[in-house]
Scaffold this active site. Structure first.
Site, PDB file in Angstrom:
ATOM      1  N   GLY A   1       0.823  -1.218   0.000  1.00 52.40           N
ATOM      2  CA  GLY A   1       0.000   0.000   0.000  1.00 52.40           C
ATOM      3  C   GLY A   1       0.847   1.254   0.000  1.00 52.40           C
ATOM      4  O   GLY A   1       0.533   2.229   0.680  1.00 52.40           O
TER       5      GLY A   1
ATOM      6  N   TYR B   1     -12.839  -1.885  12.026  1.00 48.75           N
ATOM      7  CA  TYR B   1     -11.449  -1.507  11.719  1.00 48.75           C
ATOM      8  C   TYR B   1     -10.571  -1.709  12.953  1.00 48.75           C
ATOM      9  O   TYR B   1      -9.492  -2.312  12.885  1.00 48.75           O
ATOM     10  CB  TYR B   1     -11.444  -0.048  11.283  1.00 48.75           C
ATOM     11  CG  TYR B   1     -10.104   0.618  11.081  1.00 48.75           C
ATOM     12  CD1 TYR B   1      -9.298   0.288   9.994  1.00 48.75           C
ATOM     13  CD2 TYR B   1      -9.661   1.613  11.957  1.00 48.75           C
ATOM     14  CE1 TYR B   1      -8.077   0.936   9.790  1.00 48.75           C
ATOM     15  CE2 TYR B   1      -8.453   2.258  11.757  1.00 48.75           C
ATOM     16  CZ  TYR B   1      -7.661   1.917  10.677  1.00 48.75           C
ATOM     17  OH  TYR B   1      -6.466   2.560  10.479  1.00 48.75           O
TER      18      TYR B   1
END
Ligand SMILES: NC(=O)c1ccc[n+]([C@@H]2O[C@H](COP(=O)([O-])OP(=O)(O)OC[C@H]3O[C@@H](n4cnc5c(N)ncnc54)[C@H](O)[C@@H]3O)[C@@H](O)[C@H]2O)c1
Length: 263
Positions: A16, A166
């Site tokens: 990422g 999350y």
């Protein structure tokens, strides 16, 4: 005097890394002499732009498209890196996504959503760490050396309304890291997490810029009264990825302006 932060000769994979924190970690690694920084992102154009920038500055970087939620894909990625450059010495599990709605102050609580939302959160933030780690660990064991650093969120320790799933996925990554550290220490492989608070990246910049009152309220809880910079995180990751951190494993390092303290 030897430079303990030197990554001379090391091959590093940063997931990422096409923007934000991962891009800065890649720059830091290249500046500290990594033999090759593999800049991964779901979006190849982003990864390529970061790799080109590093190469133009005299570093060694290569862009690789890959989705960390794809188990077979990450194994194939690690194998192709190994063939082209050698085994990966350093893995930074950075790819992640809070799923927060950029237009909203607080995201919908988890009980108003369902698995169709939860799966993607758990996918990138938890499975992504498992897939990437599983892809690099066999070669690390074979070579008796490895550094794994995983970016988690202070939401995993402190909670955050609207970010429950999350937070759970990031906490899962921390538990996975501790168990991995225990399993791999005798093979010369360390595994640590860096737990961060609000850090100015494309993921949150717009949201905070549009809402100065919210930013002010948030910063009143930070001992150092500013949001984090990608370089604040990259400094800690560089340390944990280097030989200077040889005797540190299974830990979670906060880089959070004093938002929380370790006991
Ligand atoms: N910025 C913050 O305030 C903050 C706070 C706490 C934790 N974090 C964590 O830090 C890490 C980096 O965050 P950031 O702010 O730089 O994010 P960002 O959104 O700016 O950049 C993340 C990059 O990851 C890529 N990506 C997303 N899913 C992917 C996938 N499945 N496979 C490969 N690449 C993928 C995106 O394309 C993007 O380029 C994440 O793990 C995030 O959860 C960030």
């Amino acid at each position: 005097m030897s430079d303990l932060l030197s990554l001379d000769g090391r091959i590093a994979l940063v997931t990422g890394a096409g923007q934000g924190i991962g891009a800065q970690i890649s720059r830091h690694f290249a500046e500290h002499g990594a033999r090759a920084v593999i800049v991964n992102d779901y979006f190849l154009d982003r990864a390529q732009a970061v790799a080109d920038e590093i190469t133009a500055a005299g570093g060694s970087a290569f862009a690789v498209q890959g989705d960390v939620t794809d188990h077979a894909g990450m194994k194939a990625l690690a194998e192709s890196v190994r063939e082209a450059h050698g085994p990966i010495d350093i893995l930074v599990n950075n790819a992640g996504n809070s799923g927060a709605n950029p237009a909203a102050d607080v995201s919908a609580p988890f009980w108003e959503t369902g698995p169709e939302t939860w799966d993607s959160q758990i996918g990138v933030n938890f499975y992504g760490v498992l897939n990437s780690t599983a892809a690099v660990v066999p070669a690390m064991i074979e070579h008796g050396y490895g550094r794994i650093v995983t970016i988690i969120s202070e939401a995993s320790r402190y909670g955050d309304p609207g970010l429950e799933v999350y937070a759970g996925a990031k906490a899962g990554a921390a538990g996975f890291t501790r168990a991995t550290a225990r399993a791999l220490g005798r093979h010369g492989v360390t595994a640590n997490c860096v737990a961060i608070a609000a850090t100015l990246t494309p993921a949150i910049e717009d949201r905070l810029a549009q809402n100065p009152e919210r930013l002010k309220k948030m910063m009143s809880k930070y001992v150092i009264r500013r949001p984090g910079r990608p370089s604040d995180v990259a400094n800690a990751v560089l340390f944990l990825a280097s030989d200077a951190a040889e005797y540190i494993t299974g830990q979670t390092y906060p880089v959070n302006g004093g938002f929380t303290f370790n006991l």
